[in-house]
Design a protein around this motif. Structure first.
Motif, short mmCIF file in Angstrom:
data_model
loop_
_atom_site.label_atom_id
_atom_site.label_comp_id
_atom_site.label_asym_id
_atom_site.label_seq_id
_atom_site.Cartn_x
_atom_site.Cartn_y
_atom_site.Cartn_z
N LEU A 150 -31.53 -29.34 33.90
CA LEU A 150 -31.41 -28.39 32.79
C LEU A 150 -31.62 -29.06 31.44
CD1 LEU A 150 -28.48 -26.08 33.91
CD2 LEU A 150 -30.78 -25.36 33.28
N MET A 151 -31.61 -30.37 31.39
CA MET A 151 -31.91 -31.05 30.14
C MET A 151 -33.37 -30.85 29.73
SD MET A 151 -29.28 -32.50 28.79
CE MET A 151 -30.00 -33.73 27.71
N LEU A 152 -34.25 -30.61 30.71
CA LEU A 152 -35.67 -30.42 30.38
C LEU A 152 -35.91 -29.17 29.53
CD1 LEU A 152 -37.32 -31.53 33.75
CD2 LEU A 152 -37.09 -32.82 31.62
N PRO A 153 -35.42 -27.97 29.93
CA PRO A 153 -35.62 -26.82 29.05
C PRO A 153 -34.89 -26.95 27.72
CG PRO A 153 -34.23 -26.24 30.94
CD PRO A 153 -34.82 -27.57 31.23
N ILE A 154 -33.74 -27.64 27.70
CA ILE A 154 -33.03 -27.84 26.44
C ILE A 154 -33.86 -28.73 25.51
CG2 ILE A 154 -31.00 -28.89 25.38
CD1 ILE A 154 -29.38 -27.97 27.80
N LEU B 232 -37.12 -29.09 25.63
CA LEU B 232 -38.28 -28.30 25.23
C LEU B 232 -37.93 -27.37 24.08
CD1 LEU B 232 -41.20 -27.41 25.70
CD2 LEU B 232 -40.36 -25.79 27.42
N CYS B 233 -36.77 -26.73 24.17
CA CYS B 233 -36.31 -25.85 23.09
C CYS B 233 -36.13 -26.63 21.79
CB CYS B 233 -34.99 -25.18 23.47
SG CYS B 233 -35.13 -23.87 24.71
N SER B 234 -35.63 -27.86 21.89
CA SER B 234 -35.43 -28.66 20.67
C SER B 234 -36.76 -29.00 20.01
CB SER B 234 -34.66 -29.93 21.00
OG SER B 234 -35.44 -30.83 21.77
N THR C 246 -34.03 -16.93 19.14
CA THR C 246 -33.86 -16.93 20.59
C THR C 246 -33.41 -18.29 21.09
OG1 THR C 246 -35.56 -15.22 20.84
CG2 THR C 246 -35.01 -16.51 22.80
N ILE C 247 -33.99 -19.36 20.54
CA ILE C 247 -33.58 -20.71 20.93
C ILE C 247 -32.11 -20.94 20.58
CG2 ILE C 247 -33.88 -23.16 20.34
CD1 ILE C 247 -36.89 -22.58 20.13
N ALA C 248 -31.71 -20.46 19.40
CA ALA C 248 -30.30 -20.61 19.00
C ALA C 248 -29.36 -19.87 19.94
CB ALA C 248 -30.11 -20.09 17.57
N SER C 249 -29.87 -18.82 20.57
CA SER C 249 -29.03 -18.02 21.48
C SER C 249 -29.00 -18.57 22.91
CB SER C 249 -29.53 -16.57 21.51
OG SER C 249 -29.45 -15.97 20.23
N ILE C 250 -30.15 -19.07 23.38
CA ILE C 250 -30.21 -19.42 24.80
C ILE C 250 -29.79 -20.85 25.10
CG2 ILE C 250 -32.04 -17.73 25.22
CD1 ILE C 250 -34.01 -20.08 25.45
N THR C 251 -29.91 -21.76 24.13
CA THR C 251 -29.56 -23.15 24.44
C THR C 251 -28.07 -23.34 24.76
OG1 THR C 251 -29.63 -23.55 22.03
CG2 THR C 251 -31.50 -24.33 23.34
N ALA D 21 -25.65 -31.10 24.69
CA ALA D 21 -27.07 -31.00 24.32
C ALA D 21 -27.41 -29.58 23.89
CB ALA D 21 -27.93 -31.43 25.50
N GLY D 22 -26.93 -28.58 24.63
CA GLY D 22 -27.20 -27.20 24.26
C GLY D 22 -26.67 -26.84 22.89
N LEU D 23 -25.44 -27.26 22.59
CA LEU D 23 -24.85 -26.98 21.28
C LEU D 23 -25.55 -27.76 20.17
CD1 LEU D 23 -21.05 -26.95 22.21
CD2 LEU D 23 -22.50 -24.99 21.67
N SER D 24 -26.00 -28.97 20.48
CA SER D 24 -26.69 -29.79 19.48
C SER D 24 -28.01 -29.16 19.05
CB SER D 24 -26.94 -31.20 20.03
OG SER D 24 -25.72 -31.85 20.30
N VAL D 25 -28.64 -28.43 19.95
CA VAL D 25 -29.88 -27.73 19.60
C VAL D 25 -29.57 -26.39 18.96
CG1 VAL D 25 -32.00 -26.70 20.52
CG2 VAL D 25 -31.17 -28.89 21.42
N ALA D 26 -28.58 -25.68 19.48
CA ALA D 26 -28.30 -24.32 19.03
C ALA D 26 -27.77 -24.27 17.60
CB ALA D 26 -27.29 -23.66 19.97
N ILE D 27 -26.88 -25.18 17.24
CA ILE D 27 -26.24 -25.11 15.92
C ILE D 27 -27.25 -25.26 14.77
CG2 ILE D 27 -24.59 -26.26 14.39
CD1 ILE D 27 -22.87 -26.78 16.90
N PRO D 28 -28.08 -26.33 14.75
CA PRO D 28 -29.07 -26.40 13.67
C PRO D 28 -30.11 -25.29 13.73
CG PRO D 28 -29.37 -28.21 15.23
CD PRO D 28 -28.08 -27.56 15.57
N SER D 29 -30.46 -24.85 14.95
CA SER D 29 -31.43 -23.75 15.06
C SER D 29 -30.89 -22.49 14.41
CB SER D 29 -31.75 -23.47 16.54
OG SER D 29 -32.40 -24.57 17.13
N LEU D 30 -29.62 -22.19 14.64
CA LEU D 30 -29.01 -21.01 14.04
C LEU D 30 -28.93 -21.15 12.52
CD1 LEU D 30 -27.63 -18.28 14.39
CD2 LEU D 30 -25.47 -19.50 14.72
N ILE D 31 -28.58 -22.34 12.04
CA ILE D 31 -28.50 -22.56 10.60
C ILE D 31 -29.85 -22.32 9.94
CG2 ILE D 31 -28.19 -24.34 8.83
CD1 ILE D 31 -26.02 -25.56 10.64
N PHE D 32 -30.91 -22.89 10.50
CA PHE D 32 -32.23 -22.72 9.91
C PHE D 32 -32.74 -21.29 10.08
CE2 PHE D 32 -32.52 -27.44 10.30
CZ PHE D 32 -32.78 -27.69 8.97
#
Length: 209
Positions: free
Chosen positions: A11-15, A17-19, A112-117, A160-171
């Motif tokens: 599951l780290m691979l899609p995370i 990719l999202c990043s 969507t990335i902010a939601s799914i990660t 990892a999911g939260l590390s991608v989601a939080i900045p994605s949501l901010i931006f």
């Protein structure tokens, strides 16, 4: 880093990719959504000078349309400058809706990335805990190393999911707000042109602003 990715499981691979996608979108939007590129301050004054000097022709309208999103909106209205105010305003609004869609490009993907990660991280947590309980069932709790793999997978994917989601949501929120400000700016500038050409606004500082 590679060991951490490996410990997190597939599951780290899609995370990851999202990043990468999120980072690309953020960089592209920072470059694109600059006010000088979207709504140059000099543009309305320049259009008014062309109009006052009666030098506004098809070539200049095409150049204006290619200049920037604001130029495209102004050109759509100026094409109908001989028509009543309502028709000119309607053509501006129609083009404006198309411009807004372009300004919002990729933002839905970022949202969507902010939601799914976080969900991907949660899924990794669930899978990791399933492995832990499966190990307990077969090996018991006497060997901690057997449990470590499932626990580390659960924690790493969540982080990892939260590390991608939080900045994605901010931006995502930042760019949505920036688009709203730019749209209001373009609407204000376009209405200046409409009002001046139809005698509803005095020429002078308002037009030159």
């Amino acid at each position: 880093m590679f060991e951490m990715i490996q410990a997190g499981g597939w599951l780290m691979l899609p995370i990851l990719l999202c990043s990468v996608i999120a980072l690309a979108i953020v960089g592209e939007r920072f470059w694109t959504l600059q006010q000088t590129r979207i709504a140059p301050n000099y543009l309305v004054a320049q259009v008014w000078q062309w109009y006052k000097n009666q030098s506004l022709d098809e070539t200049q309208l095409q150049s204006l349309s290619r200049n920037s999103p604001l130029g495209r909106i102004l050109a759509a209205g100026l094409v109908n400058r001989q028509h009543p105010r309502d028709i000119m305003k309607e053509s501006i609004e129609e083009t404006g809706r198309q411009v807004v869609l372009e300004l919002e490009r990729y933002l839905n993907t970022l949202g969507t990335i902010a939601s799914i990660t976080p969900l991907l991280g949660l899924l990794g947590t669930v899978i990791g805990m399933i492995k832990v309980f499966a190990a307990i069932t077969t090996e018991g709790v006497g060997n901690p190393s057997v449990l470590a793999g499932g626990i580390s997978e659960a924690l790493i994917t969540t982080a990892a999911g939260l590390s991608v989601a939080i900045p994605s949501l901010i931006f995502y929120r930042y760019f949505r707000g920036k688009v709203e400000i730019l749209v209001l700016k373009m609407e204000e500038e376009a209405m200046k042109v409409v009002d001046v050409m139809h005698g509803d606004r005095e020429t002078g500082q308002d037009t030159a602003a």
